[in-house]
Design a protein around this motif. Structure first.
Motif, mmCIF file in Angstrom:
data_model
loop_
_atom_site.group_PDB
_atom_site.id
_atom_site.type_symbol
_atom_site.label_atom_id
_atom_site.label_comp_id
_atom_site.label_asym_id
_atom_site.label_seq_id
_atom_site.Cartn_x
_atom_site.Cartn_y
_atom_site.Cartn_z
ATOM 1 N N GLY A 136 5.384 -29.110 -40.771
ATOM 2 C CA GLY A 136 4.728 -30.075 -41.658
ATOM 3 C C GLY A 136 3.587 -29.451 -42.438
ATOM 4 N N LEU A 137 2.830 -28.581 -41.772
ATOM 5 C CA LEU A 137 1.716 -27.924 -42.449
ATOM 6 C C LEU A 137 2.225 -26.953 -43.511
ATOM 7 C CD1 LEU A 137 -1.339 -27.935 -42.493
ATOM 8 C CD2 LEU A 137 -1.339 -26.097 -40.803
ATOM 9 N N ALA A 138 3.422 -26.422 -43.318
ATOM 10 C CA ALA A 138 4.018 -25.557 -44.343
ATOM 11 C C ALA A 138 4.198 -26.316 -45.648
ATOM 12 C CB ALA A 138 5.362 -25.018 -43.857
ATOM 13 N N ALA A 139 4.565 -27.598 -45.544
ATOM 14 C CA ALA A 139 4.716 -28.418 -46.752
ATOM 15 C C ALA A 139 3.365 -28.637 -47.420
ATOM 16 C CB ALA A 139 5.358 -29.748 -46.394
ATOM 17 N N VAL A 140 2.333 -28.895 -46.619
ATOM 18 C CA VAL A 140 0.987 -29.069 -47.179
ATOM 19 C C VAL A 140 0.539 -27.791 -47.868
ATOM 20 C CG1 VAL A 140 -1.435 -29.528 -46.626
ATOM 21 C CG2 VAL A 140 0.375 -30.808 -45.450
ATOM 22 N N ALA A 141 0.770 -26.653 -47.225
ATOM 23 C CA ALA A 141 0.354 -25.358 -47.780
ATOM 24 C C ALA A 141 1.078 -25.029 -49.071
ATOM 25 C CB ALA A 141 0.572 -24.252 -46.744
ATOM 26 N N THR A 142 2.285 -25.551 -49.241
ATOM 27 C CA THR A 142 3.085 -25.253 -50.429
ATOM 28 C C THR A 142 2.619 -26.033 -51.641
ATOM 29 O OG1 THR A 142 4.999 -24.715 -49.054
ATOM 30 C CG2 THR A 142 5.439 -25.286 -51.361
ATOM 31 N N GLY A 143 2.175 -27.249 -51.436
ATOM 32 C CA GLY A 143 1.618 -28.032 -52.536
ATOM 33 C C GLY A 143 2.661 -28.652 -53.443
ATOM 34 N N ASP A 144 2.228 -28.987 -54.645
ATOM 35 C CA ASP A 144 3.027 -29.730 -55.605
ATOM 36 C C ASP A 144 4.049 -28.824 -56.294
ATOM 37 O OD1 ASP A 144 4.002 -31.478 -57.495
ATOM 38 O OD2 ASP A 144 2.088 -31.841 -58.485
ATOM 39 N N ARG A 145 5.318 -29.205 -56.221
ATOM 40 C CA ARG A 145 6.401 -28.415 -56.820
ATOM 41 C C ARG A 145 6.859 -28.969 -58.168
ATOM 42 N NH1 ARG A 145 7.034 -29.313 -51.724
ATOM 43 N NH2 ARG A 145 8.355 -31.152 -52.029
ATOM 44 N N THR A 146 6.232 -30.027 -58.648
ATOM 45 C CA THR A 146 6.752 -30.755 -59.808
ATOM 46 C C THR A 146 6.992 -29.851 -61.011
ATOM 47 O OG1 THR A 146 5.607 -32.760 -59.068
ATOM 48 C CG2 THR A 146 6.378 -32.698 -61.355
ATOM 49 N N ALA A 147 5.991 -29.069 -61.399
ATOM 50 C CA ALA A 147 6.124 -28.229 -62.592
ATOM 51 C C ALA A 147 7.260 -27.224 -62.435
ATOM 52 C CB ALA A 147 4.809 -27.510 -62.882
ATOM 53 N N ARG A 148 7.387 -26.664 -61.234
ATOM 54 C CA ARG A 148 8.442 -25.666 -61.015
ATOM 55 C C ARG A 148 9.817 -26.319 -60.958
ATOM 56 N NH1 ARG A 148 7.152 -21.913 -56.109
ATOM 57 N NH2 ARG A 148 6.573 -23.873 -55.119
ATOM 58 N N LEU A 149 9.884 -27.548 -60.458
ATOM 59 C CA LEU A 149 11.166 -28.247 -60.449
ATOM 60 C C LEU A 149 11.657 -28.506 -61.875
ATOM 61 C CD1 LEU A 149 10.557 -30.834 -57.585
ATOM 62 C CD2 LEU A 149 12.168 -28.928 -57.534
ATOM 63 N N ARG A 150 10.741 -28.686 -62.807
ATOM 64 C CA ARG A 150 11.130 -28.944 -64.197
ATOM 65 C C ARG A 150 11.808 -27.744 -64.839
ATOM 66 N NH1 ARG A 150 5.537 -31.905 -65.060
ATOM 67 N NH2 ARG A 150 6.166 -34.066 -64.627
ATOM 68 N N ALA A 153 -6.364 -31.918 -41.070
ATOM 69 C CA ALA A 153 -7.567 -32.375 -41.760
ATOM 70 C C ALA A 153 -8.180 -31.233 -42.566
ATOM 71 C CB ALA A 153 -8.576 -32.936 -40.759
ATOM 72 N N ALA A 154 -8.282 -30.063 -41.952
ATOM 73 C CA ALA A 154 -8.840 -28.909 -42.663
ATOM 74 C C ALA A 154 -7.941 -28.512 -43.825
ATOM 75 C CB ALA A 154 -9.015 -27.741 -41.692
ATOM 76 N N ALA A 155 -6.635 -28.543 -43.595
ATOM 77 C CA ALA A 155 -5.696 -28.146 -44.647
ATOM 78 C C ALA A 155 -5.801 -29.072 -45.857
ATOM 79 C CB ALA A 155 -4.276 -28.140 -44.103
ATOM 80 N N LEU A 156 -5.904 -30.355 -45.611
ATOM 81 C CA LEU A 156 -6.012 -31.310 -46.710
ATOM 82 C C LEU A 156 -7.334 -31.164 -47.451
ATOM 83 C CD1 LEU A 156 -4.430 -34.420 -44.959
ATOM 84 C CD2 LEU A 156 -3.418 -33.028 -46.783
ATOM 85 N N ALA A 157 -8.323 -30.555 -46.778
ATOM 86 C CA ALA A 157 -9.614 -30.285 -47.426
ATOM 87 C C ALA A 157 -9.638 -28.923 -48.103
ATOM 88 C CB ALA A 157 -10.737 -30.376 -46.392
ATOM 89 N N GLY A 158 -8.505 -28.200 -48.029
ATOM 90 C CA GLY A 158 -8.404 -26.921 -48.725
ATOM 91 C C GLY A 158 -8.407 -25.694 -47.839
ATOM 92 N N ASP A 159 -8.623 -25.862 -46.544
ATOM 93 C CA ASP A 159 -8.644 -24.725 -45.619
ATOM 94 C C ASP A 159 -7.265 -24.593 -44.983
ATOM 95 O OD1 ASP A 159 -8.997 -22.845 -43.659
ATOM 96 O OD2 ASP A 159 -10.531 -23.956 -42.541
ATOM 97 N N LEU A 160 -6.493 -23.613 -45.420
ATOM 98 C CA LEU A 160 -5.123 -23.427 -44.939
ATOM 99 C C LEU A 160 -5.019 -22.333 -43.878
ATOM 100 C CD1 LEU A 160 -3.278 -23.643 -48.379
ATOM 101 C CD2 LEU A 160 -3.478 -25.434 -46.642
ATOM 102 N N SER A 161 -6.126 -22.023 -43.242
ATOM 103 C CA SER A 161 -6.139 -20.900 -42.297
ATOM 104 C C SER A 161 -5.252 -21.131 -41.082
ATOM 105 C CB SER A 161 -7.579 -20.604 -41.849
ATOM 106 O OG SER A 161 -8.146 -21.739 -41.203
#
Length: 308
Positions: free
Chosen positions: A216-230, A80-88
């Motif tokens: 799973g939280l590692a994936a959340v912390a990594t974020g969107d890869r779309t631009a880099r995949l291009r 919940a915190a991670a999705l709100a921006g807190d990746l601690s």
């Protein structure tokens, strides 16, 4: 396949359990499994199908899974915190898991490999190709997604009725059989005895419920890869089942749309598993990509092909 242990792997200097199968003179394929999954979750029969088509295969336990290094003293993940921006509470990101895989390539003496990732393993494989392009000869992303919010998001609500995995072996086996029924491919056979036997192996090798969450939280912390995949310049294949209840079909479409010239294969009736009936077809697809990539590399003398 005899199980081996690689030590001091990658920047994190962790231990990784792995198995190797096939002729060392053939093109190398690295299999990367998903969240909480272990090397044994790559079916033996699927690995043999690959080897029989002329490649060598390595499958391994990611960090926090099976017999590789676990991080029991890490913070308890707070999604919940991670999705709100807190990746601690994120102990690591997919970049760290990709670096583990590169470290394993170093131990194996492989300059590069054809990387095949499933689910979270597909995400790790994508990051590996983005951040270590010289080590990836081809990329196969299966039942995965790009990290773009709202696209192919993992729907763990399908497991809500199960509750947490119990520590007791017999109860764990029953729990995992029920979980696998949820993720299974609805049009293909479900062999309960085989699933239960594998569940016992998974329990005995070291199932880590908090490790699943850390991954799973590692994936959340990594974020969107779309631009880099291009920006990728690697032969790529995207495979997704039309009946996947964990990562919906949008994840496959988004991944194929993002990676230039990627081939998209939609498998009718496949869920979030690798059913026996599809092993031959999927192996044929993967090895077909390997062969095309190897042929293209052979036509470019400047490319090093030192991973065999």
């Amino acid at each position: 396949m005899p199980e081996r242990r690689a030590r001091d792997v990658g920047p994190s200097r962790i231990e990784i359990a792995y198995e190797r199968l096939g002729d060392p003179g053939t093109p190398p394929v690295l299999l990367v499994m998903g969240a909480g999954a272990q090397l044994v979750d790559w079916p033996d029969g699927f690995c043999r199908e690959l080897v029989d088509r002329g490649v060598q295969v390595v499958r391994f336990d990611n960090r926090d899974a099976g017999r590789s290094t676990h991080f029991p003293d890490a913070p308890v993940p707070d999604f919940a915190a991670a999705l709100a921006g807190d990746l601690s509470t994120a102990s690591y990101a997919l970049s760290d898991m990709a670096a583990d895989a590169v470290g394993l390539l170093d131990v194996l003496g492989w300059g590069g490999a054809h990387v095949v990732g499933a689910s979270l393993g597909g995400m790790i494989a994508q990051v590996l190709a983005i951040e270590h392009p010289g080590r990836v000869r081809s990329l196969t992303s299966m039942m995965s997604t790009t990290g773009e919010p709202g696209v192919g998001e993992a729907d763990f609500s399908v497991f809500a009725e199960l509750g947490p995995p119990p520590p007791d072996r017999e109860a764990f086996v029953e729990w995992r059989v029920r979980a696998m029924r949820i993720t299974a491919s609805p049009v293909f056979a479900f062999d309960e005895a085989e699933v239960a036997a594998l569940a016992g192996v998974v329990h005995d090798r070291g199932y880590d419920a908090l490790g699943v969450q850390r991954q799973g939280l590692a994936a959340v912390a990594t974020g969107d890869r779309t631009a880099r995949l291009r920006s990728l310049e690697v032969p790529a294949l995207v495979v997704h089942g039309t009946s996947d209840r964990v990562i919906d079909l949008g994840g496959g479409h988004a991944t194929a749309d993002a990676i230039p010239d990627a081939d998209l294969v939609l498998v009718n009736g496949m869920g979030h598993t690798l059913p026996r009936e599809l092993w031959s077809e999927l192996a044929e697809r993967v090895v077909g990509l390997v062969e095309r990539a190897e042929a293209a590399s052979a036509r470019q003398p400047s490319d090093h092909r030192d991973g065999r």
